[in-house]
Design an enzyme around this catalytic site. Structure first.
Site, PDB file in Angstrom:
ATOM      1  N   SER A 108      -9.598   0.544   2.233  1.00 49.06           N
ATOM      2  CA  SER A 108     -10.595   0.251   0.929  1.00 49.06           C
ATOM      3  C   SER A 108     -12.081   0.748   1.546  1.00 49.06           C
ATOM      4  CB  SER A 108     -10.430  -0.959   0.446  1.00 49.06           C
ATOM      5  OG  SER A 108      -9.398  -1.502   0.109  1.00 49.06           O
TER       6      SER A 108
HETATM    7  N1  SAM Z   1      -6.262  -3.210   2.547  1.00 50.69           N
HETATM    8  C1  SAM Z   1      -6.308  -2.211   2.924  1.00 50.69           C
HETATM    9  C2  SAM Z   1      -6.727  -1.884   3.904  1.00 50.69           C
HETATM   10  O1  SAM Z   1      -7.846  -2.499   4.430  1.00 50.69           O
HETATM   11  O2  SAM Z   1      -6.734  -0.729   4.722  1.00 50.69           O
HETATM   12  C3  SAM Z   1      -6.167  -1.265   1.770  1.00 50.69           C
HETATM   13  C4  SAM Z   1      -5.217  -1.297   0.778  1.00 50.69           C
HETATM   14  S1  SAM Z   1      -4.964   0.224  -0.285  1.00 50.69           S
HETATM   15  C5  SAM Z   1      -6.160   0.273  -1.149  1.00 50.69           C
HETATM   16  C6  SAM Z   1      -3.491  -0.717  -1.287  1.00 50.69           C
HETATM   17  C7  SAM Z   1      -2.201  -1.010  -0.540  1.00 50.69           C
HETATM   18  O3  SAM Z   1      -1.367  -1.520  -1.402  1.00 50.69           O
HETATM   19  C8  SAM Z   1      -1.659   0.302  -0.443  1.00 50.69           C
HETATM   20  O4  SAM Z   1      -1.551   0.473   0.810  1.00 50.69           O
HETATM   21  C9  SAM Z   1      -0.345   0.087  -1.242  1.00 50.69           C
HETATM   22  O5  SAM Z   1       0.832   0.861  -0.468  1.00 50.69           O
HETATM   23  C10 SAM Z   1      -0.242  -1.440  -1.102  1.00 50.69           C
HETATM   24  N2  SAM Z   1       0.571  -1.748  -2.439  1.00 50.69           N
HETATM   25  C11 SAM Z   1       0.722  -1.309  -3.620  1.00 50.69           C
HETATM   26  N3  SAM Z   1       1.534  -2.001  -4.349  1.00 50.69           N
HETATM   27  C12 SAM Z   1       2.110  -2.916  -3.525  1.00 50.69           C
HETATM   28  C13 SAM Z   1       2.857  -4.145  -3.646  1.00 50.69           C
HETATM   29  N4  SAM Z   1       3.506  -4.363  -4.806  1.00 50.69           N
HETATM   30  N5  SAM Z   1       3.211  -4.739  -2.591  1.00 50.69           N
HETATM   31  C14 SAM Z   1       2.622  -4.762  -1.377  1.00 50.69           C
HETATM   32  N6  SAM Z   1       1.606  -3.591  -1.218  1.00 50.69           N
HETATM   33  C15 SAM Z   1       1.322  -3.057  -2.176  1.00 50.69           C
END
Ligand code: SAM
Length: 665
Positions: free
Chosen positions: A62
């Protein structure tokens, strides 16, 4: 302090504190976690840009501002236990672990969960615990949590997460009706078990996929993500299909563009650099058609008024004697003292030569306000000729500024630090006197009076500008753009009710600032003011390039160099245009050939701006900003590969011939 620590401090100052993040624990966390350690090595140089970056499995790390504002919204205390859904790279979890006691984080992609877990251990974040699984179901084993943050956008708040929130707890999650656009929502659980919700504004996250999120397979109902939508290669292909190729600048068919411009009163033509030949030549070509076919009579450019007035004198073949001196001698000289501009001016001279009525001839005007002393000289020159008493008064008043002739910025400093008296009263009194004598002077001198009045206006606004410069960029930027827009309005009024104007300025002035990071910083610009004043009768055209050469300096007042433009950043609009594989094109954005192109380009991306200074080595830090292209511009003109403008002057000077550009032969 190493370079990356310095960049991190800068990022915190500029993008976090500058945009209103105040929580000291959050700022401290953002100051200490090395974001470059959470992205691939080749992206490390972009780690301190305020932008999301790609990570494995098609996901993103993000944007720093988003990580910080979500952490702030969680109102964390040092004793808190936090659940994060969407570990991604592990960066946000690391930041949270600096603010709270324990962080539990769940990631649905196994490869990401594994990589993040290893990385966090290596970097010593021992209070972060990573789990592979579906985070929409929470992590029941360690519940309840004082705070829960979801880093992906879902259709609603997952019930399991509400259940796992402790009384008094806060949950922050992006919620939206489609998988790609959301509102950031904060839910509070009260001590009595009830919940309330507040809305923290529009955001864009990758979809939350899981039992209580969106379904994985595309095409399962109206809310599933469109297959492939917003993948860069799909957007590039859409651009390919929607673009109108430009085969050659001279031969380009501009009929469709002229139709789209329709009856617009002002057409603003931008440029992504101040030293690209193709931009000047294409703007000249469009301007020629607007003059020939649509009756435009004002060409207003990002140059100083007295300098442009010399070109104007030549192109309109004005009957009075031209003021002595040279044009465009101030840095950056190549911006207007170049072959491309010379060629356009020669064309305009010849074109006007065939126009009988002087009032139908197209003029060339400068909108900028850097000509403090040339403008003072021009006012005095005018008054010496028409009103010697007024000239005496003017000399005394403008004398206040004389000590700063060589360095107007020093005037701003001296005045604002209290070591010198401001000249505001004197310059404003001069402008007022000039306006009061309008009837008398204008009747006698017509346009020559307009010229002197405009110079008096430049002096008054420049005086204010140099004082504002001391306080920082926003106020002085806004004063300058307001001055440029006012000058445009003065020209339209002066040249008569049906006058139509073409404006040539950098993209950062002609694109609507409200659609860019500038707007978030409180900066406005000519494009935004034109949009507010003229609505759809203002047509805003941006210009861009991927690679090639450009004329620019390394430092302010430095010599012009021909520099190599680096291929555009992978997350930028420029990269999408490059990947469209069309070498040069026009792309309608207000009335696109394919509506999807506008939709797809409406997700904010990076855009590059090269000014008179270009530092390719650190371009990510100084030349990229966030924008929403279809709101910023009505149309985008693309040249994939470009080359530097050809500067004028050196040859005549070195041959010992007096340099009288333009055209003082
Ligand atoms: N917080 C992260 C970082 O600092 O790098 C960025 C997160 S990214 C915007 C969103 C993440 O949510 C992705 O890696 C995606 O695979 C994950 N995601 C989506 N749906 C999910 C779920 N149901 N459970 C866990 N992770 C999930």
């Amino acid at each position: 302090m190493d370079e990356q620590t310095r960049e991190r401090q800068r990022m915190v100052e500029r993008h976090l504190i500058g945009r209103g993040i105040r929580d000291p624990a959050v700022l401290e966390g953002m100051r200490t976690v090395p974001r470059e350690a959470f992205v691939a090595a080749e992206l490390a140089e972009f780690a301190y840009e305020d932008a999301p970056l790609p990570i494995e499995a098609g996901q993103t790390i993000s944007q720093p501002y988003m990580v910080a504002s979500m952490a702030a919204a969680l109102e964390l205390r040092p004793s808190d236990r936090v659940l994060e859904v969407g570990t991604g790279s592990g960066y946000a979890a690391a930041v949270l672990s600096r603010i709270a006691r324990e962080v539990y984080t769940v990631e649905r992609h196994e490869e990401l969960a594994l990589a993040a877990s290893r990385r966090l251990a290596r970097l010593g974040y021992t209070n972060v615990h990573v789990q592979h699984g579906d985070g929409t179901l929470g992590w029941a084993e360690h519940a309840p949590y004082d705070a829960i943050v979801v880093a992906a956008g879902g259709p609603d708040v997952p019930k399991a997460l509400l259940d796992q929130l402790a009384p008094g707890g806060r949950l922050v999650i992006p919620i939206g009706e489609t998988p790609r656009e959301q509102d950031l929502v904060r839910v509070r659980r009260h001590q009595d078990g009830t919940f309330d919700r507040d809305d923290l504004g529009a955001v864009r996250f990758v979809p939350l996929i899981g039992a209580e999120g969106w379904k994985e397979a595309p095409g399962t109902g109206p809310v599933a993500p469109r297959p492939g939508a917003s993948r860069p290669e799909v957007v590039a292909k859409l651009i390919h299909e929607a673009a109108e190729p430009i085969e050659s600048i001279d031969g380009a068919n501009l009929d469709a563009l002229l139709d789209r411009i329709g009856n617009a009163r002002v057409v603003l033509l931008g440029e992504a650099t101040h030293g690209t030949s193709e931009f000047y030549r294409m703007r000249a070509r469009i301007t020629q058609e607007l003059i020939r076919q649509r009756g435009f009579t004002v060409v207003a450019v990002e140059a100083d008024w007295p300098d442009a007035a010399r070109v104007d004198h030549y192109v309109r073949q004005l009957p009075w004697e031209r003021a002595p001196g040279q044009a465009f001698t101030r840095f950056p000289t190549w911006m207007w003292r170049n072959r491309e501009v010379e060629q356009f001016a020669r064309w305009l001279h010849d074109y006007n030569g065939a126009v009988e009525a002087p009032e139908r001839r197209a003029g060339f005007y400068g909108l900028d306000l850097y000509s403090l002393y040339n403008s003072i000289a021009a006012v005095l020159h005018y008054l010496d000729g028409v009103d010697p008493d007024a000239a005496r008064v003017a000399r005394a008043r403008y004398g206040c500024l004389t000590p700063w002739q060589g360095d107007p910025a020093a005037y701003g400093r001296a005045v604002t630090t209290g070591s010198y008296r401001a000249c505001e009263e004197q310059v404003v009194a001069m402008l007022r006197d000039m306006l009061e004598k309008r009837l008398e002077y204008q009747l006698r001198d017509g346009e020559r009076y307009l010229d002197a009045l405009q110079n008096a206006r430049v002096v008054a606004n420049a005086e204010q500008y140099y004082r504002a410069m001391y306080y920082g960029s926003r106020d002085s930027w806004n004063l300058r753009d307001q001055h440029m827009f006012e000058t445009l309005q003065v020209l339209l009024a002066f040249r008569g009710p049906d006058t139509k104007a073409v404006v040539w300025e950098h993209n950062s002035h002609v694109g609507n600032a409200a659609a860019t990071e500038m707007g978030a910083r409180g900066e406005l610009n000519v494009g935004q003011l034109a949009r507010a004043a003229f609505g759809d009768a203002a047509y805003l055209v941006g210009f861009g390039t991927d690679h090639g050469t450009v004329a620019a300096a390394s430092d302010w007042d430095g010599p012009m160099e021909v520099k190599r433009v680096r291929p555009a950043h992978p997350q930028s609009y420029e990269r999408l245009c490059h990947d469209s594989t069309v070498p040069a094109f026009q792309l309608a954005l207000r009335q696109p050939r394919r509506m999807e192109v506008r939709d797809e380009l409406s997700a904010a991306r990076l855009e590059r701006a090269i000014g008179v200074i270009y530092r390719p080595e650190t371009e990510m830090a100084s030349h990229y900003f966030q924008a929403v292209l279809p709101v910023q511009f009505d149309e985008y003109v693309w040249f994939d590969e470009t080359r530097a403008v050809s500067p004028l002057g050196e040859s005549t000077r070195s041959a010992g011939i007096p340099d009288t550009y333009p055209f003082g032969l």
